[in-house]
Design a protein around this motif. Structure first.
Motif, PDB file in Angstrom:
ATOM      1  N   SER A 185      -0.933  -8.165  -2.817  1.00  0.00           N
ATOM      2  CA  SER A 185      -0.168  -7.749  -3.985  1.00  0.00           C
ATOM      3  C   SER A 185      -0.940  -8.018  -5.273  1.00  0.00           C
ATOM      4  O   SER A 185      -0.895  -7.226  -6.218  1.00  0.00           O
ATOM      5  CB  SER A 185       1.174  -8.480  -4.023  1.00  0.00           C
ATOM      6  OG  SER A 185       1.987  -8.098  -2.938  1.00  0.00           O
TER       7      SER A 185
ATOM      8  N   LYS B  40       0.825  -1.217   0.000  1.00  0.00           N
ATOM      9  CA  LYS B  40       0.000   0.000   0.000  1.00  0.00           C
ATOM     10  C   LYS B  40       0.851   1.255   0.000  1.00  0.00           C
ATOM     11  O   LYS B  40       0.439   2.298  -0.506  1.00  0.00           O
ATOM     12  CB  LYS B  40      -0.936  -0.017   1.212  1.00  0.00           C
ATOM     13  CG  LYS B  40      -1.998  -1.106   1.144  1.00  0.00           C
ATOM     14  CD  LYS B  40      -2.876  -1.106   2.383  1.00  0.00           C
ATOM     15  CE  LYS B  40      -3.919  -2.220   2.317  1.00  0.00           C
ATOM     16  NZ  LYS B  40      -4.753  -2.277   3.543  1.00  0.00           N
ATOM     17  N   THR B  41       2.057   1.157   0.573  1.00  0.00           N
ATOM     18  CA  THR B  41       2.951   2.316   0.620  1.00  0.00           C
ATOM     19  C   THR B  41       4.324   1.929   0.083  1.00  0.00           C
ATOM     20  O   THR B  41       4.697   0.752   0.080  1.00  0.00           O
ATOM     21  CB  THR B  41       3.120   2.853   2.050  1.00  0.00           C
ATOM     22  OG1 THR B  41       3.857   1.900   2.826  1.00  0.00           O
ATOM     23  CG2 THR B  41       1.771   3.118   2.704  1.00  0.00           C
ATOM     24  N   THR B  42       5.077   2.939  -0.332  1.00  0.00           N
ATOM     25  CA  THR B  42       6.430   2.711  -0.821  1.00  0.00           C
ATOM     26  C   THR B  42       7.301   2.089   0.259  1.00  0.00           C
ATOM     27  O   THR B  42       8.090   1.166  -0.006  1.00  0.00           O
ATOM     28  CB  THR B  42       7.053   4.038  -1.273  1.00  0.00           C
ATOM     29  OG1 THR B  42       6.207   4.648  -2.251  1.00  0.00           O
ATOM     30  CG2 THR B  42       8.441   3.830  -1.855  1.00  0.00           C
TER      31      THR B  42
ATOM     32  N   ILE C 122      -3.304  -5.264  -5.734  1.00  0.00           N
ATOM     33  CA  ILE C 122      -2.620  -4.049  -6.170  1.00  0.00           C
ATOM     34  C   ILE C 122      -2.308  -4.113  -7.663  1.00  0.00           C
ATOM     35  O   ILE C 122      -2.503  -3.142  -8.398  1.00  0.00           O
ATOM     36  CB  ILE C 122      -1.346  -3.831  -5.342  1.00  0.00           C
ATOM     37  CG1 ILE C 122      -1.705  -3.436  -3.906  1.00  0.00           C
ATOM     38  CG2 ILE C 122      -0.446  -2.765  -5.979  1.00  0.00           C
ATOM     39  CD1 ILE C 122      -0.528  -3.408  -2.962  1.00  0.00           C
TER      40      ILE C 122
ATOM     41  N   GLU D 196       6.456   0.226   2.845  1.00  0.00           N
ATOM     42  CA  GLU D 196       6.124  -1.178   3.070  1.00  0.00           C
ATOM     43  C   GLU D 196       6.697  -2.069   1.965  1.00  0.00           C
ATOM     44  O   GLU D 196       7.194  -3.173   2.226  1.00  0.00           O
ATOM     45  CB  GLU D 196       4.606  -1.349   3.136  1.00  0.00           C
ATOM     46  CG  GLU D 196       3.960  -0.774   4.389  1.00  0.00           C
ATOM     47  CD  GLU D 196       2.442  -0.831   4.340  1.00  0.00           C
ATOM     48  OE1 GLU D 196       1.835  -0.928   5.414  1.00  0.00           O
ATOM     49  OE2 GLU D 196       1.869  -0.787   3.232  1.00  0.00           O
ATOM     50  N   ALA D 197       6.639  -1.582   0.734  1.00  0.00           N
ATOM     51  CA  ALA D 197       7.178  -2.359  -0.387  1.00  0.00           C
ATOM     52  C   ALA D 197       8.686  -2.519  -0.266  1.00  0.00           C
ATOM     53  O   ALA D 197       9.239  -3.594  -0.537  1.00  0.00           O
ATOM     54  CB  ALA D 197       6.816  -1.687  -1.707  1.00  0.00           C
TER      55      ALA D 197
ATOM     56  N   ASN E 118       4.122   1.333  -4.240  1.00  0.00           N
ATOM     57  CA  ASN E 118       2.683   1.416  -4.028  1.00  0.00           C
ATOM     58  C   ASN E 118       1.955   1.212  -5.362  1.00  0.00           C
ATOM     59  O   ASN E 118       2.609   1.054  -6.406  1.00  0.00           O
ATOM     60  CB  ASN E 118       2.332   2.765  -3.381  1.00  0.00           C
ATOM     61  CG  ASN E 118       2.718   3.948  -4.269  1.00  0.00           C
ATOM     62  OD1 ASN E 118       2.576   3.899  -5.496  1.00  0.00           O
ATOM     63  ND2 ASN E 118       3.202   5.019  -3.654  1.00  0.00           N
TER      64      ASN E 118
END
Length: 329
Positions: free
Chosen positions: A314, A224-226, A317, A228-229, A279
């Motif tokens: 994922s 969901k966020t950069t 997303i 976290e990725a 994200n």
């Protein structure tokens, strides 16, 4: 732009292969609901974290629990097998699941030299790959190259064949035979541009495929966020290096991070050179750029995650990237 998926039936720590197979079913069911075009399963042997050693068997299991998504091997390592037996296996699948089965063919062994001996792969079998592909096509078309030998099931099913590769050999062969070509850029990025250029430039049209068709594989590490990725990516690096460099030895996180940044670690992480990390907006932008870079008609996505909930997130997303992007490819 078509988006497809590759599933290695990953065995997570503490699991048995059965858990990986059940997850593959849930993954395929979710992908089908989201509108993905196909899922492929790769033949690998003697790998502790990969359960897809027998793609045909896994396809039968997943096919019985899904209704529309195309299923295929990505791929069957043809020199490991007799073409007639592969024709019978995938002919059986084609009769079970009409219009849903396809067959990607590779020349590599899919394993280490010691395991290769256990498979009983004949010496020089890879050199016969072009002839074996033609023999296999003959069985599917019910025009066998060996008189009097018919694949049953298999004859007349015309299972679609795709040539896989990570070098110029596969690109050249696919072009000569007028077949689609899939490049394994998710783990062998080095020759992507040269191979695709060779394939498109030398393509010889066939009745089934008048135009060249390129599938390029790419990794996805989405969240969901950069932030976290990026955290996911670091954990993926640690797992890869732990398996391939540390050979499963007990190491601390700090020791693993040191290995990740070592020369040997860099060789492992470089395999993930093509990776859509970030994200939803960042993933969508990367996939658009990669498709243009690879001159691809279709992207085959290898989603990198460490647990099932993250894997399905994922997938969601990526589906947003494909179906809800304001600037689709």
């Amino acid at each position: 732009m078509k988006y497809s998926l590759i599933d290695f039936a990953t065995i997570y720590p503490g699991e048995k292969p059965g858990a990986a197979f059940e997850r593959s079913v849930r993954f395929a069911q979710h992908a089908e609901k989201l509108g993905f075009d196909r899922i492929w399963y790769a033949e690998h042997h003697n790998m502790a974290t990969i359960a897809s050693s027998q793609p045909a068997v896994l396809i039968a299991y997943v096919g019985a629990h899904t209704s529309s998504i195309s299923l295929g091997a990505g791929g069957v390592m043809l020199p490991n097998h007799a073409p007639l037996l592969v024709a019978e296996q995938f002919g059986t699948l084609a009769e079970m699941f009409p219009g849903r089965i396809e067959l990607g063919l590779g020349r590599a062994p899919g394993t280490d030299p010691t395991t290769l001996r256990a498979i009983r792969r004949p010496h020089g079998a890879a050199d016969r790959f072009p002839q074996d592909v033609e023999e296999l096509r003959g069985y599917f078309d019910d025009q066998p190259l060996i008189p009097g030998v018919h694949a049953m099931p298999g004859a007349g099913t015309r299972v679609p064949i795709i040539i896989l590769g990570s070098s110029l050999f596969g690109a050249t062969l696919a072009a000569q035979l007028g077949l689609p070509y899939a490049f394994a850029s998710h783990f062998a990025p080095e020759h992507l541009e040269e191979a695709v250029d060779t394939y498109r430039r030398t393509y010889q049209p066939s009745e089934q495929h008048p135009e060249p068709y390129v599938i390029a594989a790419v990794n996805v590490t989405a969240a969901k966020t950069t932030e976290e990725a990026q955290a996911k990516l670091q954990e993926i690096y640690r797992r890869r290096v732990h398996a391939m460099v540390a050979r499963g030895r007990d190491l601390t996180t700090d020791q693993l991070d040191q290995l990740v940044h070592s020369f040997a670690g860099h060789q492992v992480t470089q395999m993930l050179h093509y990776n859509a990390v970030g994200n939803p907006e960042e993933v969508a932008a990367y996939l658009d750029q990669f498709a243009e870079h690879a001159r691809a008609d279709e992207l085959m996505l290898s989603i990198q995650d460490a647990d099932e909930s993250s894997l399905l997130e994922s997938l969601e997303i990526v589906s947003q990237s494909k179906f809800q992007s304001p600037n689709p490819s």
